[in-house]
Design a protein around this motif. Structure first.
Motif, PDB file in Angstrom:
ATOM      1  N   GLU A   1       0.738  -1.220   0.135  1.00 57.72           N
ATOM      2  CA  GLU A   1      -0.066  -0.053   0.016  1.00 57.72           C
ATOM      3  C   GLU A   1       0.851   1.309  -0.037  1.00 57.72           C
ATOM      4  OE1 GLU A   1      -2.783  -0.164   3.005  1.00 57.72           O
ATOM      5  OE2 GLU A   1      -3.706  -2.046   2.490  1.00 57.72           O
ATOM      6  N   ALA A   2       2.026   1.378   0.605  1.00 63.75           N
ATOM      7  CA  ALA A   2       2.799   2.444   0.914  1.00 63.75           C
ATOM      8  C   ALA A   2       3.852   2.361  -0.171  1.00 63.75           C
ATOM      9  CB  ALA A   2       3.726   2.437   2.218  1.00 63.75           C
ATOM     10  N   ALA A   3       4.135   1.547  -1.148  1.00 57.72           N
ATOM     11  CA  ALA A   3       5.023   1.594  -2.238  1.00 57.72           C
ATOM     12  C   ALA A   3       4.652   2.288  -3.546  1.00 57.72           C
ATOM     13  CB  ALA A   3       5.566   0.283  -2.672  1.00 57.72           C
ATOM     14  N   ASP A   4       5.348   2.769  -4.215  1.00 58.01           N
ATOM     15  CA  ASP A   4       4.874   3.551  -5.213  1.00 58.01           C
ATOM     16  C   ASP A   4       5.567   2.417  -6.780  1.00 58.01           C
ATOM     17  OD1 ASP A   4       7.700   4.183  -5.868  1.00 58.01           O
ATOM     18  OD2 ASP A   4       7.322   5.988  -4.914  1.00 58.01           O
ATOM     19  N   THR A   5       6.462   1.596  -6.210  1.00 57.59           N
ATOM     20  CA  THR A   5       6.967   0.657  -7.346  1.00 57.59           C
ATOM     21  C   THR A   5       7.077  -0.643  -6.583  1.00 57.59           C
ATOM     22  OG1 THR A   5       8.102   2.461  -8.272  1.00 57.59           O
ATOM     23  CG2 THR A   5       8.843   0.224  -8.854  1.00 57.59           C
ATOM     24  N   ILE A   6       6.395  -1.763  -6.989  1.00 55.59           N
ATOM     25  CA  ILE A   6       6.521  -3.172  -6.497  1.00 55.59           C
ATOM     26  C   ILE A   6       7.348  -3.870  -7.390  1.00 55.59           C
ATOM     27  CG2 ILE A   6       5.507  -4.921  -5.745  1.00 55.59           C
ATOM     28  CD1 ILE A   6       2.998  -2.680  -5.480  1.00 55.59           C
ATOM     29  N   ILE A   7       8.409  -4.542  -7.205  1.00 63.47           N
ATOM     30  CA  ILE A   7       9.280  -5.467  -8.142  1.00 63.47           C
ATOM     31  C   ILE A   7       8.909  -6.919  -7.616  1.00 63.47           C
ATOM     32  CG2 ILE A   7      11.534  -5.925  -9.023  1.00 63.47           C
ATOM     33  CD1 ILE A   7      12.400  -3.195  -8.441  1.00 63.47           C
ATOM     34  N   PHE A   8       8.322  -7.617  -8.554  1.00 66.11           N
ATOM     35  CA  PHE A   8       8.264  -8.871  -8.092  1.00 66.11           C
ATOM     36  C   PHE A   8       9.109  -9.929  -8.860  1.00 66.11           C
ATOM     37  CE2 PHE A   8       5.007 -12.762  -9.186  1.00 66.11           C
ATOM     38  CZ  PHE A   8       5.578 -13.342  -8.111  1.00 66.11           C
ATOM     39  N   MET A   9       9.845 -10.457  -8.017  1.00 67.17           N
ATOM     40  CA  MET A   9      11.140 -11.262  -8.695  1.00 67.17           C
ATOM     41  C   MET A   9      10.543 -12.592  -8.851  1.00 67.17           C
ATOM     42  SD  MET A   9      13.677  -9.324  -8.630  1.00 67.17           S
ATOM     43  CE  MET A   9      15.129 -10.095  -8.828  1.00 67.17           C
ATOM     44  N   ASP A  10      10.004 -12.959 -10.219  1.00 64.78           N
ATOM     45  CA  ASP A  10       9.272 -14.063 -10.363  1.00 64.78           C
ATOM     46  C   ASP A  10      10.436 -15.103 -11.333  1.00 64.78           C
ATOM     47  OD1 ASP A  10       7.296 -16.304 -10.659  1.00 64.78           O
ATOM     48  OD2 ASP A  10       6.376 -14.854 -12.297  1.00 64.78           O
ATOM     49  N   MET A  11      11.349 -15.405 -10.400  1.00 60.52           N
ATOM     50  CA  MET A  11      12.331 -16.170 -11.240  1.00 60.52           C
ATOM     51  C   MET A  11      11.904 -17.769 -10.978  1.00 60.52           C
ATOM     52  SD  MET A  11      14.578 -14.240 -12.083  1.00 60.52           S
ATOM     53  CE  MET A  11      14.499 -12.438 -11.739  1.00 60.52           C
ATOM     54  N   PRO A  12      12.618 -18.540 -11.967  1.00 57.95           N
ATOM     55  CA  PRO A  12      12.463 -20.159 -12.085  1.00 57.95           C
ATOM     56  C   PRO A  12      12.694 -20.612 -10.496  1.00 57.95           C
ATOM     57  CG  PRO A  12      13.321 -19.417 -14.070  1.00 57.95           C
ATOM     58  CD  PRO A  12      13.564 -18.171 -13.148  1.00 57.95           C
ATOM     59  N   ARG A  13      12.273 -21.568 -10.067  1.00 57.28           N
ATOM     60  CA  ARG A  13      12.401 -22.362  -8.661  1.00 57.28           C
ATOM     61  C   ARG A  13      13.597 -22.898  -9.044  1.00 57.28           C
ATOM     62  NH1 ARG A  13       7.481 -26.017  -8.439  1.00 57.28           N
ATOM     63  NH2 ARG A  13       7.338 -26.775 -10.689  1.00 57.28           N
ATOM     64  N   THR A  14      14.047 -23.588 -10.069  1.00 55.47           N
ATOM     65  CA  THR A  14      15.326 -24.023  -9.935  1.00 55.47           C
ATOM     66  C   THR A  14      16.407 -23.211  -9.840  1.00 55.47           C
ATOM     67  OG1 THR A  14      15.361 -23.861 -12.476  1.00 55.47           O
ATOM     68  CG2 THR A  14      14.727 -25.883 -11.367  1.00 55.47           C
ATOM     69  N   LEU A  15      16.197 -21.977 -10.516  1.00 51.20           N
ATOM     70  CA  LEU A  15      17.338 -20.904 -10.345  1.00 51.20           C
ATOM     71  C   LEU A  15      17.341 -20.530  -8.733  1.00 51.20           C
ATOM     72  CD1 LEU A  15      19.356 -18.602 -11.358  1.00 51.20           C
ATOM     73  CD2 LEU A  15      17.469 -17.259 -11.573  1.00 51.20           C
TER      74      LEU A  15
END
Length: 172
Positions: free
Chosen positions: A78-92
């Motif tokens: 709610e407080a963020a203006d930018t959200i970065i979702f690190m949606d990396m492969p599970r093997t990595l």
């Protein structure tokens, strides 16, 4: 300029590393929730205290906060203006967690509280393995429910992370 950036994603996805890189480029203080919420010997701060701590952090003018902590995630989103979702492969993610374990054997890593020696157990590995099936859909729904005033960036590969950092370098 004011930046309020929340980084979320699976363990081993690169949240802390990216948070530090962005913090250096934009000259913004970085807060690693693992370092704040875990006390020596892996004792987790009680939930009410977690909420208070994060409410104080997000009240600052600018910040970068990395961490999952689903029970307090809404405070940051709610407080963020930018959200970065690190949606990396599970093997990595699993590879990186094993690598981190070897690098910091018998000591705490830089983005972790002193006295929390790096460790891996089956429950932690299972959490990472199950993240795409169990946690990703919940996160994606939370992100979809946010207002249009948020910039949401989903990064699915190390190459996309590099492109984001290169783009930031060009803007600064």
């Amino acid at each position: 300029m004011r930046y309020r950036i929340a980084l979320i994603g699976s363990s081993g996805s690169g949240k802390s590393t990216l948070a530090m890189d962005i913090g250096k480029k934009l000259d913004i203080e970085v807060w690693h929730l693992d370092a704040i919420l875990w006390k020596p010997n892996w004792i987790l701060t009680p939930r009410e205290a977690q909420k208070q701590i994060q409410s104080q952090l997000v009240s600052r003018k600018s910040w970068i906060i990395d961490g999952n902590y689903q029970s307090t995630l809404d405070i940051r989103l709610e407080a963020a203006d930018t959200i970065i979702f690190m949606d990396m492969p599970r093997t990595l993610c699993l590879y990186r967690v094993w690598k981190r374990r070897l690098m910091y054997h018998n000591r705490s890593r830089p983005d972790m509280q002193s006295g929390c020696k790096e460790k891996i157990d089956l429950q932690f590995l299972k959490w990472i393995w199950d993240f795409p099936r169990k946690k990703r859909p919940q996160l994606q729904q939370k992100l979809a429910d946010l207002g249009m005033d948020k910039q949401i960036i989903t990064l699915k590969s190390p190459q996309e992370v590099k492109r984001l950092l290169d783009k930031l370098k060009d803007q600064v």
